[in-house]
Design an enzyme around this catalytic site. Structure first.
Site, mmCIF file in Angstrom:
data_model
loop_
_atom_site.group_PDB
_atom_site.id
_atom_site.type_symbol
_atom_site.label_atom_id
_atom_site.label_comp_id
_atom_site.label_asym_id
_atom_site.label_seq_id
_atom_site.Cartn_x
_atom_site.Cartn_y
_atom_site.Cartn_z
ATOM 1 N N LYS A 172 41.657 45.254 41.853
ATOM 2 C CA LYS A 172 40.548 45.608 43.045
ATOM 3 C C LYS A 172 40.630 47.052 43.104
ATOM 4 C CE LYS A 172 41.059 41.104 44.790
ATOM 5 N NZ LYS A 172 41.244 40.196 45.843
ATOM 6 N N GLU A 217 34.104 38.728 45.726
ATOM 7 C CA GLU A 217 33.834 40.009 46.553
ATOM 8 C C GLU A 217 32.489 40.814 45.983
ATOM 9 O OE1 GLU A 217 37.747 41.780 45.833
ATOM 10 O OE2 GLU A 217 38.518 40.203 47.376
ATOM 11 N N SER A 243 45.449 33.959 46.567
ATOM 12 C CA SER A 243 46.911 33.904 47.317
ATOM 13 C C SER A 243 48.088 33.309 46.419
ATOM 14 C CB SER A 243 46.811 33.280 48.686
ATOM 15 O OG SER A 243 46.080 34.156 49.800
ATOM 16 N N GLY A 291 43.437 36.865 49.390
ATOM 17 C CA GLY A 291 43.793 37.760 50.074
ATOM 18 C C GLY A 291 44.083 37.187 51.812
ATOM 19 N N ASN A 297 44.127 41.242 38.853
ATOM 20 C CA ASN A 297 43.100 42.108 39.245
ATOM 21 C C ASN A 297 43.389 43.023 40.437
ATOM 22 O OD1 ASN A 297 40.646 42.979 40.446
ATOM 23 N ND2 ASN A 297 40.073 41.040 41.425
ATOM 24 N N GLU A 322 38.498 30.429 42.207
ATOM 25 C CA GLU A 322 38.721 31.140 43.493
ATOM 26 C C GLU A 322 38.157 30.716 44.779
ATOM 27 O OE1 GLU A 322 40.890 35.064 42.053
ATOM 28 O OE2 GLU A 322 38.952 35.394 42.172
ATOM 29 N N HIS A 345 33.312 38.125 40.914
ATOM 30 C CA HIS A 345 34.080 37.702 41.820
ATOM 31 C C HIS A 345 33.402 37.593 43.067
ATOM 32 C CE1 HIS A 345 37.324 38.607 44.481
ATOM 33 N NE2 HIS A 345 38.259 38.547 43.401
HETATM 34 P P1 PGA Z 1 44.779 37.367 46.016
HETATM 35 O O1 PGA Z 1 43.331 37.650 45.039
HETATM 36 O O2 PGA Z 1 45.496 37.045 44.840
HETATM 37 O O3 PGA Z 1 45.063 38.785 46.398
HETATM 38 O O4 PGA Z 1 44.337 36.421 46.985
HETATM 39 C C1 PGA Z 1 42.647 36.892 44.344
HETATM 40 C C2 PGA Z 1 41.474 37.555 43.658
HETATM 41 O O5 PGA Z 1 40.730 37.806 44.363
HETATM 42 O O6 PGA Z 1 41.289 37.670 42.321
#
Ligand code: PGA
Length: 246
Positions: free
Chosen positions: A11, A92, A206, A166, A9, A160, A90
């Site tokens: 983003k 976010e 992560s 992140g 992803n 997640e 997601h």
């Molecule tokens: P990350 O994000 O691997 O940077 O922690 C995962 C995600 O949001 O899908």
């Protein structure tokens, strides 16, 4: 048999130059597991011309196929641009845009209508985990975000934990195992064993080359949804290799 899936992803990262990363991923992408990149919508059409063995997906879709929704993108448009997957729900999007489970169910349905596979994201906040509500939260999100006609072909679930995205913080393998076993049992309860056992369950948050092997060894983990470590092929290819070896 569920085919393993390594999904990246990107983003809100990447302009045309970033598509060179797809070339460098081709070797890893022919090792058995399915490899998917979800770039920003602006890059989907161009990405499909360079994708080779890699599938391309969107990061979100509107529940309607078309209409007066300035700035939004429909599942039909993603499909038309060459996408085969779309991420919905997601954390976010849930946080930045206040998306409730009912909207995520509508987006999932829109994805299916357009012929896309939906990657439905669920996960608890740190506060919810600390107060012992993790499984309640996941159970509610699963029940409310998935329309009844879910199948292993039209849907992937990504667990997640919000606090792991992140941050460099990763749940223990026991914590991942507990949630994935719970998700499988919840899917069996709602949709029956045949359907539930065909749905791929990804872990996200992560994931890095250094922790991928131990995460992929956890029961009921069928792959990963990777954010930051999917932006560069030098970071993502070793994760795909670890999945291919699992
Ligand atoms: P990350 O994000 O691997 O940077 O922690 C995962 C995600 O949001 O899908």
């Amino acid at each position: 048999m569920r085919r393993k899936l390594a999904a990246g992803n990107w983003k809100m990262n990447g302009t045309t130059a970033a598509l060179a990363e797809l070339d460098a991923l081709q070797g890893a992408a022919t090792g058995g597991a399915e490899v998917l990149i979800c770039p920003p919508a602006t890059l989907i059409a161009a990405a499909t011309t360079k994708a080779g063995a890699i599938a391309v997906g969107g990061q979100d879709c509107h529940p309607d196929a078309s209409g007066a929704h300035t700035g939004d993108i429909s599942a039909t448009m993603l499909k038309d641009a060459g996408a085969t997957y779309v991420i919905v729900g997601h954390s976010e999007r849930r946080a930045d845009h206040g998306e409730p489970d009912t909207l995520i169910a509508a987006k999932t349905h829109a994805a299916w209508q357009a012929g896309l596979t939906a990657i439905v994201c669920v996960g608890e906040t740190l506060e919810q985990r600390d107060s012992g509500k993790t499984l309640d939260v996941i159970g509610t999100q699963l029940a409310a975000s998935l329309p009844d006609t879910v199948t292993g072909a039209n849907t992937v679930i990504a667990y997640e934990p919000v606090w792991a995205i992140g941050t460099g913080k990763v749940p223990t393998t026991d914590q991942i195992a507990d949630v994935h076993a719970f998700m499988r049992a919840t899917l069996v309860h709602h949709f029956g064993a045949d359907t539930a056992n065909a749905i791929r369950l990804l872990y996200g948050g992560s994931v890095k080359a250094s922790n991928a092997t131990e995460i992929f060894a956890v029961g009921d983990v069928d792959g990963a949804l990777v954010g930051g470590a999917s932006l560069k092929a030098t970071d993502f290819a070793p994760i795909v290799d670890a999945l291919n070896a699992s």
